[in-house]
Design a protein around this motif. Structure first.
Motif, PDB file in Angstrom:
ATOM      1  N   ALA A 199     103.687 -17.263  31.363  1.00 56.81           N
ATOM      2  CA  ALA A 199     104.519 -16.052  31.396  1.00 56.81           C
ATOM      3  C   ALA A 199     104.751 -15.660  32.851  1.00 56.81           C
ATOM      4  N   CYS A 200     105.566 -14.628  33.051  1.00 55.52           N
ATOM      5  CA  CYS A 200     105.855 -14.120  34.398  1.00 55.52           C
ATOM      6  C   CYS A 200     105.604 -12.612  34.438  1.00 55.52           C
ATOM      7  N   GLY A 201     105.270 -12.139  35.621  1.00 58.37           N
ATOM      8  CA  GLY A 201     105.216 -10.693  35.869  1.00 58.37           C
ATOM      9  C   GLY A 201     104.274  -9.971  34.931  1.00 58.37           C
ATOM     10  N   THR A 202     104.793  -8.895  34.350  1.00 65.54           N
ATOM     11  CA  THR A 202     103.991  -8.081  33.441  1.00 65.54           C
ATOM     12  C   THR A 202     103.499  -8.898  32.242  1.00 65.54           C
ATOM     13  N   ALA A 203     104.355  -9.773  31.735  1.00 62.97           N
ATOM     14  CA  ALA A 203     103.965 -10.593  30.581  1.00 62.97           C
ATOM     15  C   ALA A 203     102.759 -11.473  30.938  1.00 62.97           C
ATOM     16  N   TYR A 204     102.720 -11.941  32.183  1.00 59.91           N
ATOM     17  CA  TYR A 204     101.571 -12.725  32.650  1.00 59.91           C
ATOM     18  C   TYR A 204     100.285 -11.889  32.577  1.00 59.91           C
ATOM     19  N   PRO A 243     103.958 -19.066  25.214  1.00 56.32           N
ATOM     20  CA  PRO A 243     104.810 -18.349  26.161  1.00 56.32           C
ATOM     21  C   PRO A 243     104.883 -16.882  25.727  1.00 56.32           C
ATOM     22  N   ILE A 244     104.792 -15.976  26.694  1.00 62.87           N
ATOM     23  CA  ILE A 244     104.961 -14.551  26.392  1.00 62.87           C
ATOM     24  C   ILE A 244     106.159 -14.059  27.183  1.00 62.87           C
ATOM     25  N   SER A 245     107.148 -13.493  26.483  1.00 59.69           N
ATOM     26  CA  SER A 245     108.355 -13.035  27.166  1.00 59.69           C
ATOM     27  C   SER A 245     109.036 -11.922  26.379  1.00 59.69           C
ATOM     28  N   GLN A 246     109.232 -10.803  27.027  1.00 57.87           N
ATOM     29  CA  GLN A 246     109.955  -9.693  26.391  1.00 57.87           C
ATOM     30  C   GLN A 246     111.359 -10.156  26.017  1.00 57.87           C
ATOM     31  N   SER A 247     112.090 -10.671  26.996  1.00 60.33           N
ATOM     32  CA  SER A 247     113.499 -11.016  26.779  1.00 60.33           C
ATOM     33  C   SER A 247     113.661 -12.294  25.966  1.00 60.33           C
ATOM     34  N   GLY A 248     112.707 -13.213  26.136  1.00 55.89           N
ATOM     35  CA  GLY A 248     112.848 -14.521  25.498  1.00 55.89           C
ATOM     36  C   GLY A 248     113.853 -15.408  26.198  1.00 55.89           C
ATOM     37  N   GLU A 249     114.320 -14.963  27.371  1.00 56.52           N
ATOM     38  CA  GLU A 249     115.340 -15.722  28.094  1.00 56.52           C
ATOM     39  C   GLU A 249     114.915 -16.033  29.525  1.00 56.52           C
ATOM     40  N   THR A 250     113.729 -15.647  29.933  1.00 53.32           N
ATOM     41  CA  THR A 250     113.276 -15.878  31.308  1.00 53.32           C
ATOM     42  C   THR A 250     113.276 -17.380  31.611  1.00 53.32           C
ATOM     43  N   ALA A 251     114.026 -17.767  32.644  1.00 52.74           N
ATOM     44  CA  ALA A 251     114.237 -19.195  32.901  1.00 52.74           C
ATOM     45  C   ALA A 251     112.926 -19.936  33.178  1.00 52.74           C
ATOM     46  N   GLY A 276     114.537   0.690  30.612  1.00 54.31           N
ATOM     47  CA  GLY A 276     113.920   0.735  31.941  1.00 54.31           C
ATOM     48  C   GLY A 276     113.629  -0.691  32.390  1.00 54.31           C
ATOM     49  N   VAL A 277     113.933  -0.972  33.660  1.00 51.49           N
ATOM     50  CA  VAL A 277     113.724  -2.345  34.135  1.00 51.49           C
ATOM     51  C   VAL A 277     112.231  -2.682  34.157  1.00 51.49           C
ATOM     52  N   ALA A 278     111.409  -1.728  34.527  1.00 51.62           N
ATOM     53  CA  ALA A 278     109.962  -1.992  34.544  1.00 51.62           C
ATOM     54  C   ALA A 278     109.416  -1.990  33.116  1.00 51.62           C
ATOM     55  N   ALA A 279     108.669  -3.024  32.795  1.00 49.70           N
ATOM     56  CA  ALA A 279     108.128  -3.159  31.436  1.00 49.70           C
ATOM     57  C   ALA A 279     106.982  -2.171  31.217  1.00 49.70           C
ATOM     58  N   ALA A 285      99.202  -2.291  39.990  1.00 49.46           N
ATOM     59  CA  ALA A 285      99.737  -2.594  41.321  1.00 49.46           C
ATOM     60  C   ALA A 285     101.188  -3.045  41.229  1.00 49.46           C
ATOM     61  N   LEU A 286     101.507  -3.858  40.221  1.00 47.53           N
ATOM     62  CA  LEU A 286     102.890  -4.330  40.064  1.00 47.53           C
ATOM     63  C   LEU A 286     103.834  -3.148  39.788  1.00 47.53           C
ATOM     64  N   LYS A 287     103.406  -2.235  38.902  1.00 50.00           N
ATOM     65  CA  LYS A 287     104.251  -1.070  38.595  1.00 50.00           C
ATOM     66  C   LYS A 287     104.530  -0.269  39.867  1.00 50.00           C
ATOM     67  N   LEU A 288     103.510  -0.093  40.694  1.00 52.01           N
ATOM     68  CA  LEU A 288     103.682   0.707  41.906  1.00 52.01           C
ATOM     69  C   LEU A 288     104.609   0.015  42.910  1.00 52.01           C
ATOM     70  N   LYS A 289     104.479  -1.304  43.046  1.00 47.10           N
ATOM     71  CA  LYS A 289     105.393  -2.056  43.930  1.00 47.10           C
ATOM     72  C   LYS A 289     106.823  -1.902  43.444  1.00 47.10           C
ATOM     73  N   GLU A 290     107.029  -2.160  42.162  1.00 47.65           N
ATOM     74  CA  GLU A 290     108.383  -2.163  41.591  1.00 47.65           C
ATOM     75  C   GLU A 290     109.061  -0.807  41.684  1.00 47.65           C
ATOM     76  N   LEU A 291     108.321   0.240  41.339  1.00 48.11           N
ATOM     77  CA  LEU A 291     108.947   1.555  41.171  1.00 48.11           C
ATOM     78  C   LEU A 291     108.943   2.376  42.449  1.00 48.11           C
ATOM     79  N   SER A 308     116.254  -9.089  33.015  1.00 49.41           N
ATOM     80  CA  SER A 308     115.797 -10.430  32.620  1.00 49.41           C
ATOM     81  C   SER A 308     116.254 -11.439  33.645  1.00 49.41           C
ATOM     82  N   VAL A 309     115.342 -12.332  34.006  1.00 45.03           N
ATOM     83  CA  VAL A 309     115.543 -13.218  35.150  1.00 45.03           C
ATOM     84  C   VAL A 309     115.895 -14.600  34.616  1.00 45.03           C
ATOM     85  N   THR A 310     117.197 -14.890  34.568  1.00 44.95           N
ATOM     86  CA  THR A 310     117.626 -16.113  33.894  1.00 44.95           C
ATOM     87  C   THR A 310     117.930 -17.255  34.865  1.00 44.95           C
TER      88      THR A 310
END
Ligand code: F6R
Length: 368
Positions: A55-60, A101-109, A153-156, A239-245, A364-366
């Protein structure tokens, strides 16, 4: 559409109890954990001898939580890997490997390419996804959908807690197939999961002190996050939420690593968020964490401790103590994540940023 909220993200955080409830709903039938689409039979699940979560990001981060529960319940080794790393290093996969695989969008490349690689290597693939009919579930052998609903919201946020619920269900499904948990034990664990929506709701209702604290530290340059065991992925997510937002420098560390380097970063007034293990659930780990809190406090850090109400030791040392309801250790991310989401959103708002649309990010990062 925003239902009286100023931002989608705030609404989506409040929807977390429902997201978790809907994700768990209907997955225990006559004492059996059932998935949504299962093109894998019980024998294939029984034969699994290794699991990779990709997975990536938050899903990871939800995957790191999944590793703890799946290994604990099934005794099958689990590796968690960022999809972008997994794909390009020739991981050891075969027919007895389960790739999740864990993915909110199901489309992460990156995640999709990892799935394709797993399929080529004849591994079994069980996807966790929030989007019906997306590419990742279509190319997988089995699917467990999170039912968080659309996340604008872009942040998960709500999709993260829904992913945690789903990965815990996968752990129970595997444990049942392999016979490491059966009958009543599975029902008890499932019931404990079903009590999480109320625990999350109670946590959300007690967040005013976090909002006040956020305004106090909004002008700081950096924030560190420490955790151990279940608290470590929570620290990474905070930490990721704070960086992103809030566009602030934020890092999550396993607290035991402090003395191997990061403690050099501690200076007067540096805010350090500590995700505390339960003093009753994990007394040994709690003791170790308490020493870490003492070490950084002695070096001037402003400690913000997320802990249980009866944690007198941590409360005494902390500059700020944020209470979350006591829950079983393996379920602690459901409540401990909430104050970190609120902290990031409030700091970002205090700095005047649009929390629904952080700069440079896409929902979503395609592209790889
Ligand atoms: C963080 C965030 C991203 C996503 C990541 C994976 O708030 O939203 O880190 O979690 O891009 O996206 P999905 O889950 O769609 O594969």
């Amino acid at each position: 559409e925003k239902g009286g909220y100023d931002h989608f993200m705030l609404k989506e955080m409040d929807e977390q109890p429902q997201a978790v409830r809907d994700t768990l709903l209907g997955h225990l039938v006559d004492g059996q954990i059932v998935l949504d689409e299962q093109r894998l039979d019980q024998q294939e699940l029984r034969d699994i001898d290794k699991v990779f979560i990709v997975a990536c990001g938050t899903a990871y981060h939800s995957g790191l939580i999944g590793k703890q529960v799946i290994e604990h319940w099934t005794r099958v080794p689990v590796e968690v890997e960022m999809a972008s790393e997994f794909r390009y290093r020739d991981p050891v996969l075969d027919r007895q490997t389960l790739v999740v695989p864990i993915s909110q969008s199901g489309e992460t490349a990156d995640t999709l390419e990892a799935v394709r690689h797993a399929v080529e290597q004849r591994a079994k693939v069980l996807a966790i996804c929030n989007t019906n009919g997306a590419q990742i579930p279509r190319e997988s052998d089995a699917v467990l959908y999170t039912h968080a609903g659309p996340e604008i919201g872009v942040a998960a946020t709500k999709t993260f807690l829904a992913q945690v619920a789903a990965v815990e269900l996968v752990g129970l499904a595997l444990a049942q197939a392999r016979g490491t948990k059966y009958g009543d034990e599975v029902v008890r664990e499932y019931d404990a999961l079903c009590s999480m929506p109320d625990a999350i709701a109670a946590t959300l209702q007690a967040m005013q002190p976090v909002r006040d604290l956020a305004r106090e530290i909004a002008h700081e340059k950096a924030v560190l996050f420490l955790g151990r065991h279940m608290g470590y992925p929570v620290a990474l997510e905070g930490a990721l939420k704070l960086k992103e937002l809030a566009y602030m420098h934020a890092e999550g560390f396993p607290a035991g690593e402090l003395k191997h380097g990061p403690i050099a970063l501690i200076e007067d007034d540096l805010p350090v968020v500590v995700v505390m293990p339960s003093p009753t659930g994990r007394p040994t780990l709690h003791q170790k964490m308490l020493s870490n809190v003492a070490e950084i406090t002695a070096r001037g850090a402003r400690t913000i401790v997320i802990g249980e109400p009866d944690d007198a030791g941590a409360r005494e040392l902390a500059a700020h103590f944020v209470e979350v309801p006591p829950v079983p250790t393996l379920l602690s991310p459901f409540v401990q994540t909430v104050p970190l989401q609120v902290l990031a959103a409030e700091i970002a708002a205090a700095r005047g940023y649009d929390i629904d649309k952080p700069r440079n990010l896409a929902k979503s990062v395609t592209v790889e």
